[in-house]
Design a protein around this motif. Sequence first.
Motif, PDB file in Angstrom:
ATOM      1  N   HIS A  60       0.818  -1.214   0.000  1.00 25.12           N
ATOM      2  CA  HIS A  60       0.000   0.000   0.000  1.00 25.12           C
ATOM      3  C   HIS A  60       0.857   1.270   0.000  1.00 25.12           C
ATOM      4  CE1 HIS A  60      -3.936  -1.789   0.153  1.00 25.12           C
ATOM      5  NE2 HIS A  60      -3.559  -2.603   1.125  1.00 25.12           N
ATOM      6  N   ILE A  61       1.986   1.243   0.667  1.00 24.22           N
ATOM      7  CA  ILE A  61       2.879   2.406   0.659  1.00 24.22           C
ATOM      8  C   ILE A  61       3.464   2.612  -0.737  1.00 24.22           C
ATOM      9  CG2 ILE A  61       5.066   3.310   1.533  1.00 24.22           C
ATOM     10  CD1 ILE A  61       4.373   2.069   4.234  1.00 24.22           C
ATOM     11  N   ALA A  62       3.797   1.510  -1.420  1.00 19.46           N
ATOM     12  CA  ALA A  62       4.329   1.613  -2.781  1.00 19.46           C
ATOM     13  C   ALA A  62       3.276   2.181  -3.734  1.00 19.46           C
ATOM     14  CB  ALA A  62       4.804   0.245  -3.264  1.00 19.46           C
ATOM     15  N   LEU A  67       1.251   7.537   2.261  1.00 17.06           N
ATOM     16  CA  LEU A  67       1.030   6.737   3.464  1.00 17.06           C
ATOM     17  C   LEU A  67       2.343   6.514   4.195  1.00 17.06           C
ATOM     18  CD1 LEU A  67      -1.407   3.991   2.101  1.00 17.06           C
ATOM     19  CD2 LEU A  67      -1.995   6.015   3.448  1.00 17.06           C
ATOM     20  N   GLU A  68       2.244   6.412   5.520  1.00 19.78           N
ATOM     21  CA  GLU A  68       3.417   6.160   6.355  1.00 19.78           C
ATOM     22  C   GLU A  68       3.075   5.102   7.391  1.00 19.78           C
ATOM     23  OE1 GLU A  68       4.437   9.783   8.242  1.00 19.78           O
ATOM     24  OE2 GLU A  68       4.775  10.907   6.389  1.00 19.78           O
ATOM     25  N   ARG A  69       4.087   4.378   7.809  1.00 18.27           N
ATOM     26  CA  ARG A  69       3.908   3.466   8.944  1.00 18.27           C
ATOM     27  C   ARG A  69       3.870   4.283  10.231  1.00 18.27           C
ATOM     28  NH1 ARG A  69       5.905  -2.209   8.471  1.00 18.27           N
ATOM     29  NH2 ARG A  69       6.274  -2.650   6.261  1.00 18.27           N
ATOM     30  N   ILE A  70       3.102   3.805  11.186  1.00 16.95           N
ATOM     31  CA  ILE A  70       3.095   4.421  12.508  1.00 16.95           C
ATOM     32  C   ILE A  70       4.202   3.767  13.317  1.00 16.95           C
ATOM     33  CG2 ILE A  70       1.753   4.857  14.595  1.00 16.95           C
ATOM     34  CD1 ILE A  70      -0.765   4.704  12.939  1.00 16.95           C
ATOM     35  N   GLY A  71       5.279   4.525  13.520  1.00 14.61           N
ATOM     36  CA  GLY A  71       6.437   3.952  14.198  1.00 14.61           C
ATOM     37  C   GLY A  71       7.004   2.811  13.376  1.00 14.61           C
ATOM     38  N   GLY A  72       7.327   1.730  14.030  1.00 13.18           N
ATOM     39  CA  GLY A  72       7.840   0.563  13.327  1.00 13.18           C
ATOM     40  C   GLY A  72       6.782  -0.494  13.096  1.00 13.18           C
ATOM     41  N   SER A  73       5.511  -0.135  13.264  1.00 10.14           N
ATOM     42  CA  SER A  73       4.429  -1.102  13.125  1.00 10.14           C
ATOM     43  C   SER A  73       3.986  -1.212  11.670  1.00 10.14           C
ATOM     44  CB  SER A  73       3.246  -0.689  14.004  1.00 10.14           C
ATOM     45  OG  SER A  73       2.570   0.428  13.429  1.00 10.14           O
ATOM     46  N   THR A  74       3.005  -2.060  11.436  1.00 13.14           N
ATOM     47  CA  THR A  74       2.409  -2.186  10.096  1.00 13.14           C
ATOM     48  C   THR A  74       1.137  -1.355   9.977  1.00 13.14           C
ATOM     49  OG1 THR A  74       1.187  -4.167  10.783  1.00 13.14           O
ATOM     50  CG2 THR A  74       3.351  -4.503   9.780  1.00 13.14           C
ATOM     51  N   LEU A  75       0.801  -0.593  11.009  1.00 12.97           N
ATOM     52  CA  LEU A  75      -0.327   0.328  10.934  1.00 12.97           C
ATOM     53  C   LEU A  75       0.038   1.512  10.045  1.00 12.97           C
ATOM     54  CD1 LEU A  75      -1.334   0.362  14.709  1.00 12.97           C
ATOM     55  CD2 LEU A  75      -2.368  -0.990  12.882  1.00 12.97           C
ATOM     56  N   LEU A  76      -0.930   1.984   9.256  1.00 17.67           N
ATOM     57  CA  LEU A  76      -0.671   3.059   8.309  1.00 17.67           C
ATOM     58  C   LEU A  76      -1.502   4.290   8.633  1.00 17.67           C
ATOM     59  CD1 LEU A  76      -0.710   1.038   4.939  1.00 17.67           C
ATOM     60  CD2 LEU A  76       1.245   1.537   6.422  1.00 17.67           C
ATOM     61  N   TRP A  77      -0.948   5.466   8.317  1.00 16.36           N
ATOM     62  CA  TRP A  77      -1.691   6.716   8.402  1.00 16.36           C
ATOM     63  C   TRP A  77      -1.126   7.671   7.364  1.00 16.36           C
ATOM     64  CZ3 TRP A  77      -0.321   9.252  13.808  1.00 16.36           C
ATOM     65  CH2 TRP A  77       1.036   9.500  13.877  1.00 16.36           C
ATOM     66  N   SER A 192       7.502 -13.418  -1.778  1.00 17.15           N
ATOM     67  CA  SER A 192       7.344 -12.624  -2.990  1.00 17.15           C
ATOM     68  C   SER A 192       6.203 -11.623  -2.812  1.00 17.15           C
ATOM     69  CB  SER A 192       7.048 -13.524  -4.188  1.00 17.15           C
ATOM     70  OG  SER A 192       5.796 -14.180  -4.021  1.00 17.15           O
ATOM     71  N   THR A 193       6.229 -10.560  -3.607  1.00 18.91           N
ATOM     72  CA  THR A 193       5.158  -9.573  -3.603  1.00 18.91           C
ATOM     73  C   THR A 193       4.243  -9.849  -4.790  1.00 18.91           C
ATOM     74  OG1 THR A 193       6.580  -7.901  -2.592  1.00 18.91           O
ATOM     75  CG2 THR A 193       4.588  -7.123  -3.710  1.00 18.91           C
ATOM     76  N   PRO A 194       2.989 -10.197  -4.548  1.00 18.42           N
ATOM     77  CA  PRO A 194       2.104 -10.525  -5.668  1.00 18.42           C
ATOM     78  C   PRO A 194       1.697  -9.271  -6.433  1.00 18.42           C
ATOM     79  CG  PRO A 194       0.855 -10.513  -3.642  1.00 18.42           C
ATOM     80  CD  PRO A 194       2.293 -10.282  -3.261  1.00 18.42           C
ATOM     81  N   SER A 195       1.301  -9.443  -7.674  1.00 20.53           N
ATOM     82  CA  SER A 195       0.777  -8.326  -8.453  1.00 20.53           C
ATOM     83  C   SER A 195      -0.624  -7.983  -7.955  1.00 20.53           C
ATOM     84  CB  SER A 195       0.731  -8.691  -9.938  1.00 20.53           C
ATOM     85  OG  SER A 195      -0.235  -9.720 -10.159  1.00 20.53           O
ATOM     86  N   TRP A 196      -1.063  -6.779  -8.244  1.00 17.76           N
ATOM     87  CA  TRP A 196      -2.416  -6.382  -7.858  1.00 17.76           C
ATOM     88  C   TRP A 196      -3.464  -7.222  -8.586  1.00 17.76           C
ATOM     89  CZ3 TRP A 196      -3.119  -3.544  -3.693  1.00 17.76           C
ATOM     90  CH2 TRP A 196      -2.097  -2.707  -3.260  1.00 17.76           C
ATOM     91  N   VAL A 204      -9.081  -3.220  -4.920  1.00 18.44           N
ATOM     92  CA  VAL A 204     -10.222  -2.300  -4.790  1.00 18.44           C
ATOM     93  C   VAL A 204      -9.880  -1.169  -3.823  1.00 18.44           C
ATOM     94  CG1 VAL A 204     -12.609  -2.101  -3.985  1.00 18.44           C
ATOM     95  CG2 VAL A 204     -11.930  -4.047  -5.395  1.00 18.44           C
ATOM     96  N   LEU A 205      -9.080  -1.471  -2.801  1.00 21.55           N
ATOM     97  CA  LEU A 205      -8.708  -0.493  -1.775  1.00 21.55           C
ATOM     98  C   LEU A 205      -7.348   0.146  -2.045  1.00 21.55           C
ATOM     99  CD1 LEU A 205      -9.744  -2.696   1.284  1.00 21.55           C
ATOM    100  CD2 LEU A 205     -11.120  -0.931   0.178  1.00 21.55           C
ATOM    101  N   ARG A 206      -6.799  -0.104  -3.210  1.00 27.41           N
ATOM    102  CA  ARG A 206      -5.438   0.351  -3.510  1.00 27.41           C
ATOM    103  C   ARG A 206      -5.302   1.870  -3.417  1.00 27.41           C
ATOM    104  NH1 ARG A 206      -2.206  -0.855  -9.208  1.00 27.41           N
ATOM    105  NH2 ARG A 206      -0.446   0.557  -8.834  1.00 27.41           N
ATOM    106  N   ASP A 207      -6.224   2.615  -3.987  1.00 24.02           N
ATOM    107  CA  ASP A 207      -6.097   4.079  -4.029  1.00 24.02           C
ATOM    108  C   ASP A 207      -6.256   4.718  -2.655  1.00 24.02           C
ATOM    109  OD1 ASP A 207      -5.640   3.997  -6.744  1.00 24.02           O
ATOM    110  OD2 ASP A 207      -7.745   4.316  -7.269  1.00 24.02           O
ATOM    111  N   ASP A 208      -7.111   4.133  -1.820  1.00 23.85           N
ATOM    112  CA  ASP A 208      -7.331   4.723  -0.490  1.00 23.85           C
ATOM    113  C   ASP A 208      -7.680   3.627   0.511  1.00 23.85           C
ATOM    114  OD1 ASP A 208      -7.715   6.353   1.644  1.00 23.85           O
ATOM    115  OD2 ASP A 208      -9.431   7.439   0.843  1.00 23.85           O
ATOM    116  N   PRO A 209      -6.689   2.900   1.006  1.00 26.17           N
ATOM    117  CA  PRO A 209      -6.969   1.818   1.954  1.00 26.17           C
ATOM    118  C   PRO A 209      -7.477   2.303   3.304  1.00 26.17           C
ATOM    119  CG  PRO A 209      -4.612   2.187   1.786  1.00 26.17           C
ATOM    120  CD  PRO A 209      -5.247   3.030   0.728  1.00 26.17           C
TER     121      PRO A 209
END
Length: 268
Positions: A60-62, A67-77, A192-196, A204-209
């Motif tokens: 989602h960051i890519a 978007l940024e991670r909150i600290g070192g977590s996987t939460l995004l804001w 691996s990172t899968p394609s969209w 569906v949530l790519r533009d605004d998760p």
Amino acid sequence: MDGETAVGVLGLAAGLGGAYYGWRAMDAAAVGRSRDRFIVERNDLRERTGQLSELAADMHIAARPALERIGGSTLLWDATMRPPLPVPLSAVSVDWQDVEAPLHPRLHRLTQRRLPKESKWRRYARYSSAMRALARPRLFEDRPSFRLAKADWLAPAGPRLVFGPGQYFDLVDQNEAVAHELAAATRKRPHSTPSWRRTPMRAVLRDDPLSLSQRVVLPSAGTLMVRRTSDGEGAFFLLLRMRELSRREGGCVRADPGRHVRQSIATA
């Protein structure tokens, strides 16, 4: 009817009967394979929750660098969710909006296609229904919850949160299905990172998760209680989620106490 005709009719009936029961057996086998695949993928999701969360955050960051991670977590804001200074709870206004949880039509259709078969002609109606039947945790109830409908941390009058009615399974039906899709897409190549294209539900949530108009968000409250020891150090408790009790966070550590914000009494 002579003897040869009678024997021929009986042979035809036996052949048709054998074909029918063979066809039924094939149907039962297909249903069983569908259910077994769901269970295997579900177990893989639970075992790789941490790694999949890291992968999802990177995807989602890519796709949306704001978007940024909150600290070192996987939460995004993003910047609109980040107050310039710590906000006291007394400064946050809370409102109620009696609107049902959002149902994204395309995401709903994609979810339906990925559900396992309940019978030959029908798939399970909801992801939570499949979980309840095939991979139920010990704690799994559809309790009424407070759903976060709107959040404005930069409002001129101060931060504002708007809540609405929700059910716990609203969250399961959407979030767990999207997470399951990612686990299935990476099961053979976990690093691996899968394609969209391989994760159409997440796409569906790519533009605004973070969109509260497309996603079901049931907020949880986590409290870190620090106890000062006699030598001036600090100590605190953490909760280790048990795998057999949790839908997915088994083996993860979190602040304690920490729970989803749920209604104590269901309203009529």
